[in-house]
Design a protein around this motif. Structure first.
Motif, PDB file in Angstrom:
ATOM      1  N   TRP A 194       0.832  -1.204   0.000  1.00 47.82           N
ATOM      2  CA  TRP A 194       0.000   0.000   0.000  1.00 47.82           C
ATOM      3  C   TRP A 194       0.867   1.254   0.000  1.00 47.82           C
ATOM      4  O   TRP A 194       0.424   2.322  -0.437  1.00 47.82           O
ATOM      5  CB  TRP A 194      -0.930   0.004   1.216  1.00 47.82           C
ATOM      6  CG  TRP A 194      -0.215  -0.008   2.541  1.00 47.82           C
ATOM      7  CD1 TRP A 194       0.176  -1.094   3.257  1.00 47.82           C
ATOM      8  CD2 TRP A 194       0.222   1.135   3.287  1.00 47.82           C
ATOM      9  NE1 TRP A 194       0.818  -0.713   4.412  1.00 47.82           N
ATOM     10  CE2 TRP A 194       0.849   0.650   4.458  1.00 47.82           C
ATOM     11  CE3 TRP A 194       0.129   2.514   3.090  1.00 47.82           C
ATOM     12  CZ2 TRP A 194       1.403   1.510   5.415  1.00 47.82           C
ATOM     13  CZ3 TRP A 194       0.667   3.363   4.047  1.00 47.82           C
ATOM     14  CH2 TRP A 194       1.296   2.862   5.191  1.00 47.82           C
ATOM     15  N   ASP A 197       0.998   3.133  -3.336  1.00 51.13           N
ATOM     16  CA  ASP A 197      -0.185   3.718  -3.972  1.00 51.13           C
ATOM     17  C   ASP A 197       0.060   5.212  -4.211  1.00 51.13           C
ATOM     18  O   ASP A 197       0.248   5.977  -3.258  1.00 51.13           O
ATOM     19  CB  ASP A 197      -1.425   3.524  -3.104  1.00 51.13           C
ATOM     20  CG  ASP A 197      -2.710   3.871  -3.847  1.00 51.13           C
ATOM     21  OD1 ASP A 197      -2.666   4.674  -4.801  1.00 51.13           O
ATOM     22  OD2 ASP A 197      -3.778   3.345  -3.468  1.00 51.13           O
ATOM     23  N   GLN A 214       8.404   5.826  -2.938  1.00 53.04           N
ATOM     24  CA  GLN A 214       7.625   5.549  -4.142  1.00 53.04           C
ATOM     25  C   GLN A 214       8.386   5.899  -5.415  1.00 53.04           C
ATOM     26  O   GLN A 214       8.300   5.187  -6.422  1.00 53.04           O
ATOM     27  CB  GLN A 214       6.312   6.338  -4.106  1.00 53.04           C
ATOM     28  CG  GLN A 214       5.293   5.839  -3.117  1.00 53.04           C
ATOM     29  CD  GLN A 214       3.962   6.555  -3.255  1.00 53.04           C
ATOM     30  OE1 GLN A 214       3.830   7.519  -4.014  1.00 53.04           O
ATOM     31  NE2 GLN A 214       2.966   6.096  -2.518  1.00 53.04           N
ATOM     32  N   ILE A 222      -1.361  -1.756 -10.734  1.00 57.63           N
ATOM     33  CA  ILE A 222      -1.978  -0.887  -9.727  1.00 57.63           C
ATOM     34  C   ILE A 222      -2.574  -1.690  -8.578  1.00 57.63           C
ATOM     35  O   ILE A 222      -2.793  -1.189  -7.486  1.00 57.63           O
ATOM     36  CB  ILE A 222      -3.046   0.029 -10.360  1.00 57.63           C
ATOM     37  CG1 ILE A 222      -3.394   1.189  -9.426  1.00 57.63           C
ATOM     38  CG2 ILE A 222      -4.280  -0.750 -10.762  1.00 57.63           C
ATOM     39  CD1 ILE A 222      -2.250   2.126  -9.149  1.00 57.63           C
ATOM     40  N   ALA A 225      -7.706  -3.054  -4.199  1.00 61.49           N
ATOM     41  CA  ALA A 225      -7.955  -2.318  -2.963  1.00 61.49           C
ATOM     42  C   ALA A 225      -7.744  -3.256  -1.785  1.00 61.49           C
ATOM     43  O   ALA A 225      -8.099  -4.441  -1.845  1.00 61.49           O
ATOM     44  CB  ALA A 225      -9.382  -1.780  -2.957  1.00 61.49           C
ATOM     45  N   TYR A 229      -3.272  -1.494   5.172  1.00 61.53           N
ATOM     46  CA  TYR A 229      -2.749  -0.223   5.652  1.00 61.53           C
ATOM     47  C   TYR A 229      -3.363   0.219   6.979  1.00 61.53           C
ATOM     48  O   TYR A 229      -2.749   0.968   7.743  1.00 61.53           O
ATOM     49  CB  TYR A 229      -2.989   0.865   4.605  1.00 61.53           C
ATOM     50  CG  TYR A 229      -4.448   1.153   4.362  1.00 61.53           C
ATOM     51  CD1 TYR A 229      -5.107   2.128   5.097  1.00 61.53           C
ATOM     52  CD2 TYR A 229      -5.179   0.450   3.416  1.00 61.53           C
ATOM     53  CE1 TYR A 229      -6.450   2.391   4.890  1.00 61.53           C
ATOM     54  CE2 TYR A 229      -6.513   0.698   3.200  1.00 61.53           C
ATOM     55  CZ  TYR A 229      -7.153   1.665   3.940  1.00 61.53           C
ATOM     56  OH  TYR A 229      -8.485   1.910   3.745  1.00 61.53           O
ATOM     57  N   ILE A 264      -7.404   2.521  -0.867  1.00 57.79           N
ATOM     58  CA  ILE A 264      -5.950   2.492  -1.029  1.00 57.79           C
ATOM     59  C   ILE A 264      -5.597   1.107  -1.541  1.00 57.79           C
ATOM     60  O   ILE A 264      -6.073   0.101  -1.013  1.00 57.79           O
ATOM     61  CB  ILE A 264      -5.236   2.809   0.289  1.00 57.79           C
ATOM     62  CG1 ILE A 264      -5.493   4.277   0.661  1.00 57.79           C
ATOM     63  CG2 ILE A 264      -3.734   2.547   0.173  1.00 57.79           C
ATOM     64  CD1 ILE A 264      -4.867   4.710   1.950  1.00 57.79           C
ATOM     65  N   ARG A 265      -4.785   1.081  -2.567  1.00 58.81           N
ATOM     66  CA  ARG A 265      -4.484  -0.178  -3.256  1.00 58.81           C
ATOM     67  C   ARG A 265      -3.110  -0.732  -2.874  1.00 58.81           C
ATOM     68  O   ARG A 265      -2.199   0.016  -2.508  1.00 58.81           O
ATOM     69  CB  ARG A 265      -4.548   0.021  -4.773  1.00 58.81           C
ATOM     70  CG  ARG A 265      -5.938   0.390  -5.254  1.00 58.81           C
ATOM     71  CD  ARG A 265      -5.989   0.590  -6.761  1.00 58.81           C
ATOM     72  NE  ARG A 265      -7.347   0.884  -7.183  1.00 58.81           N
ATOM     73  CZ  ARG A 265      -8.271  -0.051  -7.437  1.00 58.81           C
ATOM     74  NH1 ARG A 265      -7.944  -1.341  -7.335  1.00 58.81           N
ATOM     75  NH2 ARG A 265      -9.487   0.272  -7.800  1.00 58.81           N
ATOM     76  N   ASN A 266      -3.001  -2.043  -2.977  1.00 59.20           N
ATOM     77  CA  ASN A 266      -1.716  -2.720  -2.810  1.00 59.20           C
ATOM     78  C   ASN A 266      -1.054  -2.778  -4.188  1.00 59.20           C
ATOM     79  O   ASN A 266      -1.400  -3.620  -5.021  1.00 59.20           O
ATOM     80  CB  ASN A 266      -1.922  -4.125  -2.233  1.00 59.20           C
ATOM     81  CG  ASN A 266      -2.402  -4.084  -0.808  1.00 59.20           C
ATOM     82  OD1 ASN A 266      -1.882  -3.319   0.006  1.00 59.20           O
ATOM     83  ND2 ASN A 266      -3.393  -4.899  -0.480  1.00 59.20           N
ATOM     84  N   VAL A 267      -0.133  -1.878  -4.413  1.00 54.15           N
ATOM     85  CA  VAL A 267       0.458  -1.665  -5.731  1.00 54.15           C
ATOM     86  C   VAL A 267       1.736  -2.478  -5.894  1.00 54.15           C
ATOM     87  O   VAL A 267       2.528  -2.613  -4.959  1.00 54.15           O
ATOM     88  CB  VAL A 267       0.756  -0.157  -5.929  1.00 54.15           C
ATOM     89  CG1 VAL A 267       1.501   0.091  -7.235  1.00 54.15           C
ATOM     90  CG2 VAL A 267      -0.547   0.635  -5.888  1.00 54.15           C
TER      91      VAL A 267
END
Length: 273
Positions: A194, A197, A214, A222, A225, A229, A264-267
């Motif tokens: 996360w 993101d 980042q 991407i 979700a 986090y 919030i995404r786990n990218v």
């Protein structure tokens, strides 16, 4: 290395150490030997801890499975020695047990070992803490956006996440893998978190440690979700967004983000350079 020596070296909480000592005197490690050996096979690792959990049965606060994981980790010391890996990396890696137990205590007020599903990586010699970050060797049969190969970067909760410390860790890791496993010299370094993101950039200054981290990565996927986090940002078991704490700027902005119906995404990202 013996279990209790490992407990001492990693500063395991006295209350937990006492319980581990009591369990280790009675537990039949021979009956679990083959299961623990399977932790060293990356593609059998998940099945191994599930089999271990089933074999142990009732296990208040998962102290029996903790004892087994510590036994496997103590045995792994011999592998470290044979490969010439220095003790500082071994003990830094195995301090995950102390950290996980302390995190559980902060959340629940009890020493509960709720990360046993993760520690097969440490016990099986797949993951190493080098400086402030952890590096997991991803094997070929496993699934990932990078095609199942590479080195996955993890950020421990107690890490100094400053750019200088991240630089130092990355440099040390590249040296480590060149010495320990030359086949990994050309491996891609990836991260699934996360923390990658891009939406966090709208909540933080460009000079923040998270944004700096980042910028080291090229986004490959991407991702989905997630809710991981919540534990790390809010340090609570609370799931109701309305009740989440607002002690820090990030907490306030993430809470506002969630209440607005956003995620919030786990990218997935690949380290640049």
């Amino acid at each position: 290395m013996e279990i209790l020596e490992l407990c001492e070296k990693i500063g395991l909480q006295p209350e937990v150490k006492k319980r581990v000592e009591e369990i280790s005197k009675e537990f039949d490690f021979g009956a679990a030997e083959e299961i623990l050996k399977d932790l060293h096979d990356y593609d059998k690792m998940k099945e191994a801890w599930m089999r271990l959990e089933e074999k142990i049965g009732e296990d208040s606060e998962h102290m029996k499975i903790l004892t087994c994981m510590l036994k496997a980790s103590a045995d792994a010391y011999e592998i470290y020695q044979k490969k010439g890996i220095e003790d500082s990396i071994y003990f830094a890696t195995m301090k995950c047990y102390t950290r996980f137990l302390e995190e559980a205590y902060e959340r629940t007020g009890r020493y509960v070992f709720d990360r046993y599903w993760w520690t097969g990586r440490q016990a099986g010699c797949h993951l190493f803490r080098i400086g402030e970050l952890e590096y997991e060797i991803i094997c070929k049969k496993s699934k990932s956006p990078e095609g199942g190969t590479g080195i996955s970067i993890h950020i421990p909760s107690d890490a100094d996440f400053s750019p200088a410390c991240v630089d130092e860790s990355l440099a040390a890791a590249k040296h480590f893998f060149a010495e320990y496993d030359s086949a990994r010299q050309s491996s891609a370094y990836c991260c699934h978190s996360w923390l990658l993101d891009p939406v966090l950039q709208t909540m933080l200054g460009q000079d923040s440690n998270i944004v700096s981290f980042q910028k080291r990565f090229e986004i490959m996927d991407i991702g989905d979700a997630g809710t991981d986090y919540l534990e790390w940002i809010f340090k609570t078991q609370e799931k109701d967004p309305e009740k989440l704490p607002e002690k820090t700027t990030l907490q306030r902005k993430v809470k506002e983000h969630i209440l607005a119906g956003k995620v919030i995404r786990n990218v997935y990202g690949r380290l640049i350079g």
